[in-house]
Write a protein that holds these residues in place. Structure first.
Motif, short mmCIF file in Angstrom:
data_model
loop_
_atom_site.label_atom_id
_atom_site.label_comp_id
_atom_site.label_asym_id
_atom_site.label_seq_id
_atom_site.Cartn_x
_atom_site.Cartn_y
_atom_site.Cartn_z
N GLY A 385 48.66 -44.06 61.38
CA GLY A 385 48.88 -42.61 61.49
C GLY A 385 50.29 -42.18 61.12
O GLY A 385 50.60 -41.00 61.21
N LEU A 386 51.13 -43.13 60.69
CA LEU A 386 52.51 -42.76 60.35
C LEU A 386 52.57 -42.31 58.89
O LEU A 386 51.77 -42.74 58.05
CB LEU A 386 53.45 -43.95 60.57
N LYS A 393 48.33 -40.78 51.39
CA LYS A 393 47.40 -40.01 52.21
C LYS A 393 47.38 -40.45 53.67
O LYS A 393 46.63 -39.90 54.47
CB LYS A 393 45.98 -40.12 51.62
N SER A 394 48.23 -41.43 54.03
CA SER A 394 48.14 -42.03 55.37
C SER A 394 48.21 -41.02 56.50
O SER A 394 47.61 -41.22 57.55
CB SER A 394 49.27 -43.05 55.57
N SER A 395 48.97 -39.94 56.32
CA SER A 395 49.12 -39.01 57.44
C SER A 395 48.08 -37.91 57.44
O SER A 395 48.07 -37.05 58.32
CB SER A 395 50.52 -38.39 57.43
N PHE A 396 47.19 -37.91 56.44
CA PHE A 396 46.11 -36.93 56.42
C PHE A 396 44.87 -37.53 57.09
O PHE A 396 44.69 -38.75 57.14
CB PHE A 396 45.76 -36.53 54.98
N GLU A 401 40.83 -43.75 56.89
CA GLU A 401 39.78 -44.74 56.62
C GLU A 401 40.33 -46.01 55.98
O GLU A 401 40.12 -47.12 56.49
CB GLU A 401 38.69 -44.12 55.74
N ASP A 402 41.02 -45.87 54.85
CA ASP A 402 41.50 -47.06 54.15
C ASP A 402 42.52 -47.82 54.99
O ASP A 402 42.51 -49.06 55.03
CB ASP A 402 42.11 -46.67 52.80
N ASP A 403 43.42 -47.09 55.66
CA ASP A 403 44.43 -47.76 56.48
C ASP A 403 43.77 -48.51 57.65
O ASP A 403 44.13 -49.64 57.96
CB ASP A 403 45.44 -46.74 57.04
#
Ligand SMILES: Cc1cc2nc3c(=O)[nH]c(=O)nc-3n(C[C@H](O)[C@H](O)[C@H](O)COP(=O)(O)OP(=O)(O)OC[C@H]3O[C@@H](n4cnc5c(N)ncnc54)[C@H](O)[C@@H]3O)c2cc1C
Length: 428
Positions: A385-386, A393-396, A401-403
């Protein structure tokens, strides 16, 4: 493992039942890895307790998707209100039957033999792995000079702000012109208060380009999928401000020109407070020119992508937004003692709150040291979530999903390794 209170043993403790913690829970369940999701409030707590009333997502509904779950309403191009976001995430928790313990606050996470001891206000857990999904935006970041503001001024952070009517009468200085700052400046100004907006580095973005939503372009042109290897300066990348975007039913663009047209005064970055006088940097024009230049590069990239995929001819012409207008002589000082300004809104960014994390994994600025969410120097400890965790796109919401899949893969391999070393360890 050690400790005085009797601990419940599991394989993974997830701290936080926002959408990222739930996405991890989904993949752990798929792998039959025993886990618990510990949440101090209710599911989607941040959206319930830390957002202002009028906020809508700036990502369109079609982009609200989580592993095995997606928006299925009749307005894919709309933008969710807060009750709709809460309903969406609540629906996900129910759909995946996530093992969430609500109303339970994690008060400490410590390393012990064989993993981590997680203390909460309701009991203790021990596990070889912990996933920190506790949010990257739950603490307002204020500059040090905020402590020098005269006592007559009301200071407000976006986490506490709900609506203009809660503010005292009088003019408002909004510090920071990213997504939050421009939205709050606009809303407060519409309530009839004079607003001054201090503008530092910012990322300009039109809501639509060539008739299509900018998030569609970012998604299709591959910008949001860029990973850590595509980013030259990761530390800088992780600190890039959020784009100047708002999600409204009329899909209008809210940029600095729109705010100027509305009557909001733009000034440079708030650089100092001296004897109750706010001093603004003279760099406003430079910052705006830089943002215009970066926007032009982004739109060039979209156009090149449209040409390469053969859709260029089907689109509206590539009309570019007008350059940002800056007053010839923007104000450099504002006396905060004169009674004109009653409130300062500090839209100066957010950070994660790890005050309960008793593992030495923070740098001197309090940021988590990690490699794509695998926490450095603490085997079995992960974070999600960082900002720019593994991808742009990590924070969206749709970036989880991918992370979550990647980190669950890593976590599962780690748990297998632990089990091979200690057959008595709780692995599933
Ligand atoms: C103003 C704003 C607008 C945004 N708009 C968008 C948007 O339009 N589209 C988009 O995709 N993203 C948007 N985001 C980003 C989005 O909010 C974050 O990506 C998302 O909230 C992060 O999800 P998360 O699950 O990692 O964290 P959170 O949603 O913050 O969840 C973390 C959870 O952990 C819990 N928690 C924290 N500490 C503890 C503890 N000690 N014990 C127990 N529980 C704890 C919290 O209560 C919370 O429920 C926005 C963010 C902000 C701040």
């Amino acid at each position: 493992m050690t400790g005085s209170r009797r601990a419940v043993r599991t394989t993974t403790v997830i701290v936080g039942a926002g959408h990222t913690g739930l996405a991890v829970s989904h993949f752990l369940t798929q792998r039959s890895i025993a886990h618990v999701v510990i949440e101090r409030g209710e599911v989607a707590n941040a959206w319930r307790t830390q957002r202002w009333d009028s906020l809508r997502l700036l990502t369109p509904n079609w982009q609200s998707r989580l592993p095995g779950y997606a928006y299925d309403g009749d307005q894919p191009d709309g933008f969710m209100t807060m009750p709709e976001v809460i309903g969406f995430i609540d629906g996900y928790a129910a759909a995946i039957d996530a093992p969430v313990l609500t109303g339970t606050t994690v008060t400490s996470v410590r390393q012990v033999d064989g993993g981590y001891r997680v203390e909460t206000d309701k009991g203790v857990f021990e596990a070889p792995t912990v996933m920190l999904a506790s949010g990257a935006y739950n603490r307002a970041s204020l500059p040090a000079i905020a402590t020098e503001v005269p006592e007559t001024i009301t200071n407000v952070t976006p986490l506490a702000y709900r609506r203009p009517a809660d503010l005292p009468d009088g003019a408002v200085l909004v510090v920071g012109a990213s997504a939050t700052g421009i939205q709050l400046a606009d809303e407060i100004h519409r309530s009839g208060r004079p607003v001054t907006l201090a503008v530092g580095e910012h990322v300009r973005m039109p809501r639509t380009y060539r008739g299509l939503d900018v998030m569609w372009w970012m998604d299709r042109a591959g910008v949001l999928d860029e990973g850590l290897d595509d980013i030259d300066d990761l530390i800088r990348g992780r600190n890039i401000p959020s784009p100047q975007l708002v999600g409204t039913p009329d899909r209008s663009t809210l940029d600095l020109n729109a705010l100027t047209d509305a009557g909001i005064e733009l000034v440079g970055r708030l650089s100092a407070l001296r004897d109750g006088v706010a001093l603004f940097s003279g760099s406003l024009r430079n910052k705006c020119e830089l943002a215009d230049l970066k926007l032009a590069r982004l739109l060039d990239r979209f156009d090149e992508w449209a040409l390469s995929t053969g859709i260029d001819g089907d689109l509206e012409p590539p009309n570019r937004p007008a350059p940002t207008r800056v007053a010839a002589d923007p104000r450099l000082k504002l006396d905060l003692r004169g009674g004109e300004i009653s409130t300062i809104v500090w839209a100066t960014g957010f950070s994660a709150d790890y005050s309960w994390l008793e593992v030495p994994v923070l740098d001197r600025k309090g940021r988590l040291k990690h490699d794509g969410g695998v926490v450095t120097g603490a085997p079995g400890l992960y974070a999600i979530g960082l900002n720019l965790l593994r991808r742009r796109k990590s924070s969206f919401i749709h970036g989880a999903e991918d992370d979550a899949r990647d980190l669950t893969d890593h976590l599962a391999a780690f748990v297998d390794g632990v089990a091979r070393r200690d057959p008595a360890a709780p692995v599933t």
